[in-house]
Design a protein around this motif. Structure first.
Motif, PDB file in Angstrom:
ATOM      1  N   LEU A 314       0.095  10.589  15.561  1.00 28.90           N
ATOM      2  CA  LEU A 314       0.180   9.431  14.675  1.00 28.90           C
ATOM      3  C   LEU A 314       0.621   9.843  13.272  1.00 28.90           C
ATOM      4  CD1 LEU A 314      -2.991   7.417  15.752  1.00 28.90           C
ATOM      5  CD2 LEU A 314      -0.616   6.728  16.075  1.00 28.90           C
ATOM      6  N   ARG A 315       0.143  10.993  12.821  1.00 25.83           N
ATOM      7  CA  ARG A 315       0.531  11.490  11.492  1.00 25.83           C
ATOM      8  C   ARG A 315       2.021  11.786  11.449  1.00 25.83           C
ATOM      9  NH1 ARG A 315       1.646  12.930   7.024  1.00 25.83           N
ATOM     10  NH2 ARG A 315       0.303  13.954   5.481  1.00 25.83           N
ATOM     11  N   LEU A 316       2.544  12.358  12.512  1.00 27.85           N
ATOM     12  CA  LEU A 316       3.979  12.642  12.583  1.00 27.85           C
ATOM     13  C   LEU A 316       4.799  11.355  12.658  1.00 27.85           C
ATOM     14  CD1 LEU A 316       3.986  15.657  15.080  1.00 27.85           C
ATOM     15  CD2 LEU A 316       4.463  15.739  12.624  1.00 27.85           C
ATOM     16  N   ILE A 317       4.284  10.344  13.381  1.00 30.77           N
ATOM     17  CA  ILE A 317       4.994   9.073  13.513  1.00 30.77           C
ATOM     18  C   ILE A 317       5.198   8.410  12.149  1.00 30.77           C
ATOM     19  CG2 ILE A 317       4.719   6.702  14.378  1.00 30.77           C
ATOM     20  CD1 ILE A 317       3.496   7.902  16.908  1.00 30.77           C
ATOM     21  N   LEU A 318       4.243   8.630  11.256  1.00 32.39           N
ATOM     22  CA  LEU A 318       4.346   8.028   9.922  1.00 32.39           C
ATOM     23  C   LEU A 318       5.525   8.560   9.120  1.00 32.39           C
ATOM     24  CD1 LEU A 318       0.699   7.752   8.522  1.00 32.39           C
ATOM     25  CD2 LEU A 318       2.306   5.896   8.916  1.00 32.39           C
ATOM     26  N   ASN A 323      13.452   6.323  11.590  1.00 33.87           N
ATOM     27  CA  ASN A 323      12.975   5.023  11.093  1.00 33.87           C
ATOM     28  C   ASN A 323      11.466   5.050  10.867  1.00 33.87           C
ATOM     29  OD1 ASN A 323      12.376   5.261  13.799  1.00 33.87           O
ATOM     30  ND2 ASN A 323      12.642   3.082  14.243  1.00 33.87           N
ATOM     31  N   ALA A 324      10.949   6.169  10.363  1.00 35.15           N
ATOM     32  CA  ALA A 324       9.513   6.320  10.130  1.00 35.15           C
ATOM     33  C   ALA A 324       9.006   5.225   9.202  1.00 35.15           C
ATOM     34  CB  ALA A 324       9.220   7.686   9.524  1.00 35.15           C
ATOM     35  N   LEU A 325       7.748   4.825   9.409  1.00 33.98           N
ATOM     36  CA  LEU A 325       7.174   3.736   8.617  1.00 33.98           C
ATOM     37  C   LEU A 325       7.194   4.033   7.127  1.00 33.98           C
ATOM     38  CD1 LEU A 325       4.104   2.546  10.711  1.00 33.98           C
ATOM     39  CD2 LEU A 325       6.068   1.183  10.014  1.00 33.98           C
ATOM     40  N   VAL A 326       6.870   5.254   6.748  1.00 38.85           N
ATOM     41  CA  VAL A 326       6.870   5.619   5.324  1.00 38.85           C
ATOM     42  C   VAL A 326       8.261   5.417   4.738  1.00 38.85           C
ATOM     43  CG1 VAL A 326       6.688   7.566   3.729  1.00 38.85           C
ATOM     44  CG2 VAL A 326       4.901   7.184   5.442  1.00 38.85           C
ATOM     45  N   ARG A 327       9.283   5.837   5.466  1.00 35.53           N
ATOM     46  CA  ARG A 327      10.662   5.667   4.986  1.00 35.53           C
ATOM     47  C   ARG A 327      11.027   4.190   4.882  1.00 35.53           C
ATOM     48  NH1 ARG A 327      14.013  10.307   8.397  1.00 35.53           N
ATOM     49  NH2 ARG A 327      12.742  12.085   7.745  1.00 35.53           N
ATOM     50  N   GLN A 328      10.557   3.395   5.814  1.00 40.04           N
ATOM     51  CA  GLN A 328      10.859   1.962   5.785  1.00 40.04           C
ATOM     52  C   GLN A 328      10.278   1.304   4.537  1.00 40.04           C
ATOM     53  OE1 GLN A 328      10.130  -0.263   9.437  1.00 40.04           O
ATOM     54  NE2 GLN A 328      10.378   1.592  10.661  1.00 40.04           N
ATOM     55  N   PHE A 329       9.017   1.600   4.233  1.00 40.10           N
ATOM     56  CA  PHE A 329       8.382   0.974   3.072  1.00 40.10           C
ATOM     57  C   PHE A 329       8.950   1.515   1.750  1.00 40.10           C
ATOM     58  CE2 PHE A 329       5.217  -0.323   6.210  1.00 40.10           C
ATOM     59  CZ  PHE A 329       4.969  -1.627   5.795  1.00 40.10           C
ATOM     60  N   ILE A 330       9.286   2.803   1.727  1.00 32.24           N
ATOM     61  CA  ILE A 330       9.922   3.359   0.529  1.00 32.24           C
ATOM     62  C   ILE A 330      11.247   2.646   0.260  1.00 32.24           C
ATOM     63  CG2 ILE A 330      11.096   5.415  -0.381  1.00 32.24           C
ATOM     64  CD1 ILE A 330       8.877   7.105   0.858  1.00 32.24           C
ATOM     65  N   ARG A 331      12.014   2.429   1.316  1.00 38.04           N
ATOM     66  CA  ARG A 331      13.293   1.716   1.180  1.00 38.04           C
ATOM     67  C   ARG A 331      13.077   0.270   0.770  1.00 38.04           C
ATOM     68  NH1 ARG A 331      18.010   1.322  -0.736  1.00 38.04           N
ATOM     69  NH2 ARG A 331      19.524   0.147   0.498  1.00 38.04           N
ATOM     70  N   LEU A 332      12.050  -0.348   1.303  1.00 34.85           N
ATOM     71  CA  LEU A 332      11.752  -1.747   0.989  1.00 34.85           C
ATOM     72  C   LEU A 332      11.446  -1.919  -0.502  1.00 34.85           C
ATOM     73  CD1 LEU A 332      11.611  -4.274   2.806  1.00 34.85           C
ATOM     74  CD2 LEU A 332       9.151  -3.962   2.931  1.00 34.85           C
ATOM     75  N   PHE A 333      10.658  -1.014  -1.055  1.00 28.86           N
ATOM     76  CA  PHE A 333      10.333  -1.063  -2.486  1.00 28.86           C
ATOM     77  C   PHE A 333      11.537  -0.655  -3.338  1.00 28.86           C
ATOM     78  CE2 PHE A 333       6.080  -1.550  -1.011  1.00 28.86           C
ATOM     79  CZ  PHE A 333       5.327  -2.013  -2.083  1.00 28.86           C
ATOM     80  N   GLU A 334      12.331   0.254  -2.807  1.00 28.56           N
ATOM     81  CA  GLU A 334      13.513   0.724  -3.532  1.00 28.56           C
ATOM     82  C   GLU A 334      14.497  -0.407  -3.800  1.00 28.56           C
ATOM     83  OE1 GLU A 334      16.664   3.479  -1.752  1.00 28.56           O
ATOM     84  OE2 GLU A 334      15.234   4.899  -2.614  1.00 28.56           O
ATOM     85  N   LEU A 335      14.554  -1.364  -2.904  1.00 28.97           N
ATOM     86  CA  LEU A 335      15.452  -2.513  -3.079  1.00 28.97           C
ATOM     87  C   LEU A 335      15.083  -3.343  -4.307  1.00 28.97           C
ATOM     88  CD1 LEU A 335      15.763  -3.688   0.651  1.00 28.97           C
ATOM     89  CD2 LEU A 335      17.470  -2.459  -0.705  1.00 28.97           C
ATOM     90  N   ASP A 336      13.830  -3.254  -4.763  1.00 33.94           N
ATOM     91  CA  ASP A 336      13.381  -3.944  -5.974  1.00 33.94           C
ATOM     92  C   ASP A 336      13.301  -2.997  -7.163  1.00 33.94           C
ATOM     93  OD1 ASP A 336      13.026  -6.606  -5.015  1.00 33.94           O
ATOM     94  OD2 ASP A 336      11.234  -5.937  -3.941  1.00 33.94           O
ATOM     95  N   GLY A 337      13.883  -1.797  -7.013  1.00 34.03           N
ATOM     96  CA  GLY A 337      13.869  -0.842  -8.108  1.00 34.03           C
ATOM     97  C   GLY A 337      12.533  -0.164  -8.328  1.00 34.03           C
ATOM     98  N   ILE A 338      11.707  -0.088  -7.284  1.00 36.06           N
ATOM     99  CA  ILE A 338      10.369   0.499  -7.391  1.00 36.06           C
ATOM    100  C   ILE A 338      10.336   1.810  -6.616  1.00 36.06           C
ATOM    101  CG2 ILE A 338       7.906   0.134  -6.957  1.00 36.06           C
ATOM    102  CD1 ILE A 338       8.680  -2.930  -6.845  1.00 36.06           C
ATOM    103  N   LYS A 339       9.833   2.856  -7.227  1.00 32.32           N
ATOM    104  CA  LYS A 339       9.700   4.145  -6.564  1.00 32.32           C
ATOM    105  C   LYS A 339       8.310   4.249  -5.952  1.00 32.32           C
ATOM    106  CE  LYS A 339      10.088   9.141  -7.255  1.00 32.32           C
ATOM    107  NZ  LYS A 339      10.294  10.231  -8.234  1.00 32.32           N
ATOM    108  N   LEU A 340       8.280   4.258  -4.641  1.00 31.47           N
ATOM    109  CA  LEU A 340       7.007   4.320  -3.910  1.00 31.47           C
ATOM    110  C   LEU A 340       6.802   5.715  -3.339  1.00 31.47           C
ATOM    111  CD1 LEU A 340       4.556   2.762  -2.621  1.00 31.47           C
ATOM    112  CD2 LEU A 340       6.054   2.378  -0.638  1.00 31.47           C
ATOM    113  N   THR A 341       5.607   6.273  -3.520  1.00 32.57           N
ATOM    114  CA  THR A 341       5.258   7.571  -2.926  1.00 32.57           C
ATOM    115  C   THR A 341       3.877   7.475  -2.276  1.00 32.57           C
ATOM    116  OG1 THR A 341       4.333   8.339  -5.026  1.00 32.57           O
ATOM    117  CG2 THR A 341       6.637   8.922  -4.539  1.00 32.57           C
ATOM    118  N   PHE A 342       3.653   8.319  -1.278  1.00 32.63           N
ATOM    119  CA  PHE A 342       2.365   8.369  -0.578  1.00 32.63           C
ATOM    120  C   PHE A 342       1.782   9.766  -0.707  1.00 32.63           C
ATOM    121  CE2 PHE A 342       4.508   4.853   1.457  1.00 32.63           C
ATOM    122  CZ  PHE A 342       3.497   3.947   1.747  1.00 32.63           C
ATOM    123  N   GLN A 343       0.534   9.842  -1.111  1.00 29.40           N
ATOM    124  CA  GLN A 343      -0.158  11.122  -1.129  1.00 29.40           C
ATOM    125  C   GLN A 343      -0.639  11.456   0.279  1.00 29.40           C
ATOM    126  OE1 GLN A 343      -3.232  11.140  -4.143  1.00 29.40           O
ATOM    127  NE2 GLN A 343      -1.874  10.238  -5.706  1.00 29.40           N
TER     128      GLN A 343
END
Length: 410
Positions: A314-318, A323-343
């Motif tokens: 599951l950790r690897l799937i993230l 099309n990993a979930l983390v990449r999807q959400f980072i791209r989603l926020f990037e479209l609004d000019g927001i830099k998203l990171t996950f610790q």
């Protein structure tokens, strides 16, 4: 007085300038306008999912190439990937054969995937279809009933495939159909009942001709809501059917067959049995014991399993797939000019909760949506660029007690 020459009521062409002029009650239409109307109708009926797709680019890939492509999108499940890759390669190699040697006719081998929810059954089938450039559709077996009862006919499965193929019959006849929740149409019991099992064995019987390969009359818009529509004939001989289901409780059938019950003592020959994952020993007779009729099991000869997802996977799937979930959400926020990171600690927390809810990979998206919903609501209205770093404490706060309850129910 000379008789006035009839002409098309749409374009005005006289009969002498047309190949055919079709007469109606108060109007005429020429063959040119009929062809143009057909083109317009075909374009209007195209679904958004098929726009820009070219199904003529279908290519037969070797099993190793198919698995390497699957590895980019699906983490783990190596056994299922190998079985699928070989089955898909053999299927489309069989279609492309032009000369039959010694009158040997190769029959198609449909596939059945057994695994818990969220382990990647649908994703595997969809990814293969994307690689091969063939039409693909998902059908839910739970809504199917026998003809004459409330629900959908089995032929509606092919209606979806036809729509996915942009109503190109030749393309649809080389497509892939994924039948989800096939375990839900298992025979309810071996005992005869007064009430008819209209969504169980009856549906299985109706599916036999689709899976084996026959010419089926398919309603383009679905069967029961539009009974007056003209049927389209589709030959299912070269359509690959992949069925998937969780088959909850089938481990008991497997254990009983192998005489490797979870409680009790194993004999010396049974010590090698891995009781933590009995699905790896799945066999056709277990599907029959579960409630699938022998005829249906025989038409799904390739049987494979998907292992339950542990924390490591599951950790690897993230983070790992294209099309990993983390990449999807980072791209989603990037479209609004927001830099998203996950610790890392936040990702570990998300995985812990996904294991707790027992929803597999699907649970990951639900949890991440719950954590990021406030940010997705507020940040798009913020002025200028912004940054958001998701920590474990932030994830715990946003998930909250109310959200945890809702996710468990979901």
């Amino acid at each position: 007085m000379a008789k006035k020459e009839e002409k098309c009521s749409f374009c005005g062409r006289p009969r002498s300038e047309t190949n055919m002029l079709i007469a109606g009650l108060e109007a005429h239409i020429c063959d040119f306008c009929v062809e143009q109307a057909q083109d317009i109708l075909r374009e209007e009926m195209r679904s958004p999912q098929t726009l820009g797709k070219d199904f003529s680019k279908m290519k037969v890939y070797k099993p190793l190439e198919i698995k390497q492509y699957l590895d980019q999108y699906v983490i783990g499940q190596d056994d299922a990937k190998k079985v699928l890759s070989v089955a898909v390669y053999n299927h489309y190699k069989r279609i492309e054969q032009t000369v039959t040697k010694d009158d040997v006719e190769i029959e198609k081998s449909n596939i059945i995937l057994v695994g818990e929810t969220g382990t990647g059954k649908t994703l595997l089938a969809r990814t293969i279809a994307r690689l091969l450039h063939v039409p693909f559709c998902i059908a839910d077996a739970t809504v199917l009933t026998e003809a004459g009862y409330v629900g959908e006919d089995v032929e509606s499965i092919l209606s979806r495939l036809l729509q996915a193929a942009d109503y190109d019959v030749a393309a649809a006849e080389k497509g892939i159909v994924f039948i989800d929740e096939i375990d839900k149409i298992a025979r309810k019991s071996d005992n005869p009942s007064i009430t008819r099992d209209v969504s169980g064995e009856g549906v299985q019987q109706a599916m036999l001709k689709l899976l084996e390969g026959s010419v089926v009359n398919v309603p383009p818009q679905g069967g029961r809501k539009h009974p007056e529509q003209r049927m389209i004939q589709i030959n299912t001989q070269n359509i690959l059917f992949i069925a998937g289901g969780a088959f909850d409780g089938i481990e008991k059938k497997i254990a009983s067959r192998m005489q490797a019950n979870v409680i009790g003592y194993a004999s010396r020959d049974q010590e090698v049995v891995d009781r933590s994952n009995l699905l790896q020993y799945i066999a056709p007779q277990d599907l029959k014991s579960f409630g699938l009729i022998p005829e249906l099991v025989g038409r799904l000869p390739v049987v494979t399993y998907l292992s339950p997802l542990d924390e490591k996977v599951l950790r690897l799937i993230l983070t790992e797939p294209k099309n990993a979930l983390v990449r999807q959400f980072i791209r989603l926020f990037e479209l609004d000019g927001i830099k998203l990171t996950f610790q890392d600690a936040a990702l570990d927390y998300i995985v812990e909760k996904a294991v707790e809810f027992k929803l597999g990979a699907r649970g990951l998206r639900s949890i991440m949506e719950a954590i990021l919903i406030d940010a997705m609501f507020e940040f798009p209205s913020a002025r200028g660029s912004a940054e958001l770093s998701i920590s474990r404490s932030y994830a715990e706060e946003k998930l909250g007690k109310a959200n945890l309850t809702r996710l468990r129910v979901a």
